[in-house]
Motif scaffolding. Structure first.
Motif, PDB file in Angstrom:
ATOM      1  N   GLY A  54      -9.138 -20.781   0.308  1.00 36.34           N
ATOM      2  CA  GLY A  54      -8.988 -19.756   1.324  1.00 36.34           C
ATOM      3  C   GLY A  54      -7.562 -19.281   1.528  1.00 36.34           C
ATOM      4  O   GLY A  54      -6.983 -19.457   2.612  1.00 36.34           O
ATOM      5  N   MET A  55      -6.995 -18.671   0.531  1.00 34.52           N
ATOM      6  CA  MET A  55      -5.666 -18.087   0.678  1.00 34.52           C
ATOM      7  C   MET A  55      -5.784 -16.742   1.405  1.00 34.52           C
ATOM      8  O   MET A  55      -6.825 -16.090   1.385  1.00 34.52           O
ATOM      9  CB  MET A  55      -4.998 -17.913  -0.678  1.00 34.52           C
ATOM     10  N   LEU A  56      -4.687 -16.330   2.037  1.00 37.60           N
ATOM     11  CA  LEU A  56      -4.707 -15.117   2.856  1.00 37.60           C
ATOM     12  C   LEU A  56      -4.346 -13.886   2.034  1.00 37.60           C
ATOM     13  O   LEU A  56      -3.436 -13.921   1.204  1.00 37.60           O
ATOM     14  CB  LEU A  56      -3.716 -15.247   4.016  1.00 37.60           C
ATOM     15  N   ALA A  57      -5.051 -12.808   2.295  1.00 37.94           N
ATOM     16  CA  ALA A  57      -4.744 -11.531   1.667  1.00 37.94           C
ATOM     17  C   ALA A  57      -3.609 -10.837   2.422  1.00 37.94           C
ATOM     18  O   ALA A  57      -3.451 -11.009   3.631  1.00 37.94           O
ATOM     19  CB  ALA A  57      -5.970 -10.628   1.660  1.00 37.94           C
ATOM     20  N   SER A  58      -2.839 -10.065   1.698  1.00 35.47           N
ATOM     21  CA  SER A  58      -1.834  -9.199   2.304  1.00 35.47           C
ATOM     22  C   SER A  58      -1.914  -7.851   1.615  1.00 35.47           C
ATOM     23  O   SER A  58      -2.068  -7.780   0.386  1.00 35.47           O
ATOM     24  CB  SER A  58      -0.425  -9.776   2.147  1.00 35.47           C
ATOM     25  N   ALA A  59      -1.809  -6.793   2.388  1.00 35.15           N
ATOM     26  CA  ALA A  59      -1.902  -5.450   1.814  1.00 35.15           C
ATOM     27  C   ALA A  59      -0.660  -5.066   1.029  1.00 35.15           C
ATOM     28  O   ALA A  59      -0.670  -4.055   0.321  1.00 35.15           O
ATOM     29  CB  ALA A  59      -2.145  -4.434   2.924  1.00 35.15           C
ATOM     30  N   PHE A  60       0.404  -5.867   1.131  1.00 32.75           N
ATOM     31  CA  PHE A  60       1.687  -5.493   0.525  1.00 32.75           C
ATOM     32  C   PHE A  60       2.264  -6.667  -0.258  1.00 32.75           C
ATOM     33  O   PHE A  60       2.173  -7.808   0.162  1.00 32.75           O
ATOM     34  CB  PHE A  60       2.696  -5.078   1.599  1.00 32.75           C
ATOM     35  N   TRP A 105     -10.443   3.225   2.035  1.00 33.54           N
ATOM     36  CA  TRP A 105      -9.656   4.461   1.988  1.00 33.54           C
ATOM     37  C   TRP A 105      -8.203   4.162   1.630  1.00 33.54           C
ATOM     38  O   TRP A 105      -7.593   4.845   0.804  1.00 33.54           O
ATOM     39  CB  TRP A 105      -9.742   5.177   3.332  1.00 33.54           C
ATOM     40  N   PHE A 106      -7.651   3.123   2.252  1.00 33.51           N
ATOM     41  CA  PHE A 106      -6.271   2.747   1.954  1.00 33.51           C
ATOM     42  C   PHE A 106      -6.115   2.359   0.488  1.00 33.51           C
ATOM     43  O   PHE A 106      -5.154   2.763  -0.185  1.00 33.51           O
ATOM     44  CB  PHE A 106      -5.843   1.584   2.854  1.00 33.51           C
ATOM     45  N   LEU A 107      -7.046   1.584  -0.035  1.00 35.78           N
ATOM     46  CA  LEU A 107      -6.935   1.136  -1.425  1.00 35.78           C
ATOM     47  C   LEU A 107      -7.123   2.280  -2.413  1.00 35.78           C
ATOM     48  O   LEU A 107      -6.603   2.242  -3.528  1.00 35.78           O
ATOM     49  CB  LEU A 107      -7.963   0.034  -1.694  1.00 35.78           C
ATOM     50  N   GLN A 108      -7.851   3.310  -2.016  1.00 38.48           N
ATOM     51  CA  GLN A 108      -8.046   4.467  -2.894  1.00 38.48           C
ATOM     52  C   GLN A 108      -6.909   5.472  -2.804  1.00 38.48           C
ATOM     53  O   GLN A 108      -6.597   6.144  -3.799  1.00 38.48           O
ATOM     54  CB  GLN A 108      -9.367   5.158  -2.551  1.00 38.48           C
ATOM     55  N   HIS A 109      -6.288   5.596  -1.635  1.00 41.45           N
ATOM     56  CA  HIS A 109      -5.325   6.677  -1.421  1.00 41.45           C
ATOM     57  C   HIS A 109      -3.922   6.219  -1.040  1.00 41.45           C
ATOM     58  O   HIS A 109      -2.997   7.035  -1.054  1.00 41.45           O
ATOM     59  CB  HIS A 109      -5.844   7.615  -0.315  1.00 41.45           C
ATOM     60  N   GLY A 110      -3.753   4.956  -0.688  1.00 41.26           N
ATOM     61  CA  GLY A 110      -2.470   4.469  -0.205  1.00 41.26           C
ATOM     62  C   GLY A 110      -1.488   4.151  -1.321  1.00 41.26           C
ATOM     63  O   GLY A 110      -1.817   4.242  -2.507  1.00 41.26           O
ATOM     64  N   PRO A 111      -0.262   3.740  -0.962  1.00 40.18           N
ATOM     65  CA  PRO A 111       0.806   3.550  -1.943  1.00 40.18           C
ATOM     66  C   PRO A 111       0.982   2.114  -2.420  1.00 40.18           C
ATOM     67  O   PRO A 111       2.010   1.793  -3.023  1.00 40.18           O
ATOM     68  CB  PRO A 111       2.033   3.987  -1.141  1.00 40.18           C
ATOM     69  N   VAL A 136      -9.359  -5.848  -6.324  1.00 41.86           N
ATOM     70  CA  VAL A 136      -8.120  -5.102  -6.114  1.00 41.86           C
ATOM     71  C   VAL A 136      -7.113  -5.483  -7.189  1.00 41.86           C
ATOM     72  O   VAL A 136      -7.040  -6.647  -7.610  1.00 41.86           O
ATOM     73  CB  VAL A 136      -7.534  -5.448  -4.717  1.00 41.86           C
ATOM     74  N   GLN A 137      -6.331  -4.506  -7.633  1.00 38.59           N
ATOM     75  CA  GLN A 137      -5.216  -4.785  -8.530  1.00 38.59           C
ATOM     76  C   GLN A 137      -3.919  -4.353  -7.870  1.00 38.59           C
ATOM     77  O   GLN A 137      -3.803  -3.216  -7.397  1.00 38.59           O
ATOM     78  CB  GLN A 137      -5.363  -4.075  -9.870  1.00 38.59           C
ATOM     79  N   THR A 138      -2.950  -5.261  -7.839  1.00 34.11           N
ATOM     80  CA  THR A 138      -1.662  -4.945  -7.233  1.00 34.11           C
ATOM     81  C   THR A 138      -0.795  -4.191  -8.224  1.00 34.11           C
ATOM     82  O   THR A 138      -1.101  -4.093  -9.420  1.00 34.11           O
ATOM     83  CB  THR A 138      -0.932  -6.217  -6.786  1.00 34.11           C
ATOM     84  N   GLN A 139       0.322  -3.680  -7.744  1.00 33.82           N
ATOM     85  CA  GLN A 139       1.226  -2.925  -8.611  1.00 33.82           C
ATOM     86  C   GLN A 139       1.883  -3.808  -9.670  1.00 33.82           C
ATOM     87  O   GLN A 139       2.368  -3.298 -10.677  1.00 33.82           O
ATOM     88  CB  GLN A 139       2.282  -2.212  -7.773  1.00 33.82           C
ATOM     89  N   THR A 140       1.892  -5.121  -9.441  1.00 36.31           N
ATOM     90  CA  THR A 140       2.444  -6.034 -10.445  1.00 36.31           C
ATOM     91  C   THR A 140       1.360  -6.586 -11.367  1.00 36.31           C
ATOM     92  O   THR A 140       1.646  -7.451 -12.203  1.00 36.31           O
ATOM     93  CB  THR A 140       3.174  -7.206  -9.768  1.00 36.31           C
TER      94      THR A 140
END
Length: 333
Positions: A54-60, A105-111, A136-140
């Motif tokens: 149970g690791m925590l998600a972060s949007a950034f 919406w954030f994952l489709q349109h956010g940065p 989800v795939q991160t920028q890295t």
């Protein structure tokens, strides 16, 4: 690269928001859905990490992504029509589904991170084993499996510090049972053999994205269980017979909050609130409105700020007088 964890996120927010500006990223936003999205992204987790699963998600992942998201939210707030249309087309009635649409919406349109797939069902021999909320795939390049939940639990344990003492208002849900389901069933789905056949190449890092509010008996002190993040968002609850004494000096006006307004603290421009028919009432009138409710009712206390806006001061549940005893029994089942 590790995503921003709570301490790093707090430091990045402090740098992004000088002391003279609002402390919470949603405070400066006007559109309710955009405020709710900001709250979903930036509010404190309800839980600490529960390793190893149970690791925590972060949007950034980085402070740059966080700052880019703040700019993106302000741009969305200025022109929210596409988001409003998307939400309207979904015909939302459930809080969890509303939160899913906002995060999607954030994952489709956010940065920041990008959506690979959502609500991915896993089946075996025609039977559905479960459904992964977000891939989800991160920028890295990290590939993450997020399980999202937005929960509102009331503490019913009379001072005990156990997760089982946090119960849903309708006594059909309990925090310990929800966490066990997330850890033992939902998060392991993306590691099952059957999942590899769906075409979403992994491996996937499972993470829980659990936000919400925890509500405590008014006037009582309660120690939090070790699993709970001490910075979580808090409210209060009070029995109908004791609520008027608390409410009399607490706020200028009150509102019953419908379920889809249970995310970010509410703020309403006075003129827009009147045009929308929002009912702000005194404590006595609110008591009459909830007197015949069968279960707990979420309400919010409001005051008028210097700019003439109704701003939420606090929120909580008014519960029937027999509810606390029923809640304690449910917590001990």
């Amino acid at each position: 690269m590790n995503s921003l964890r709570p301490a790093a996120l707090s430091a990045a927010l402090s740098a992004a928001f000088p002391a003279a500006l609002p402390a919470a990223p949603w405070d400066a936003l006007r559109e309710p859905a955009v405020r709710d999205l900001a709250w979903l992204l930036f509010s404190a987790d309800l839980l600490r990490a529960q390793p190893p699963v149970g690791m925590l998600a972060s949007a950034f992942e980085t402070a740059d992504e966080l700052n880019a998201t703040l700019d993106w939210l302000h741009a969305l707030d200025a022109d929210p029509l596409d988001l409003q249309r998307d939400l309207a087309s979904a015909r939302l009635t459930r809080l969890g589904r509303y939160a899913e649409c906002l995060l999607g919406w954030f994952l489709q349109h956010g940065p920041a991170a990008r959506l690979i797939a959502a609500n991915v069902p896993l089946r075996r021999a025609g039977l559905t084993l479960g459904e992964c909320d977000f891939l989800v795939q991160t920028q890295t390049g990290r590939r993450l499996h997020w399980e999202l939940a937005v929960k509102c639990y009331l503490h019913a344990g009379a001072g005990r510090a156990q997760l089982a003492d946090y119960v849903g208002p309708n006594l059909q849900d309990r925090f310990d049972l929800k966490l066990a389901h997330v850890l033992d069933h939902q998060l392991p789905l993306s590691a099952r053999e059957e999942f590899a056949s769906l075409g979403h190449a992994g491996p996937w890092e499972p993470q829980m994205f659990i936000k919400g509010w925890l509500f405590y008996p008014h006037g009582e002190t309660t120690d939090d269980p070790a699993q709970i993040d001490p910075t979580h968002t808090r409210g209060w609850w009070a029995a109908r017979s004791s609520w008027p004494a608390f409410a009399a000096d607490h706020a200028q006006a009150w509102r019953i909050l419908p379920r889809l307004e249970w995310l970010a603290p509410r703020r309403h421009e006075a003129g827009a609130a009147e045009a929308a028919g929002l009912a702000f009432v005194e404590a006595g009138a609110l008591s009459e409105r909830v007197a015949h409710q069968n279960g707990p009712t979420m309400v919010a206390a409001f005051h008028l700020d210097d700019a003439g806006r109704w701003v939420e001061r606090s929120r909580g549940f008014i519960v029937p007088d027999d509810w606390p005893q029923k809640a304690q029994a449910f917590a001990r089942q």
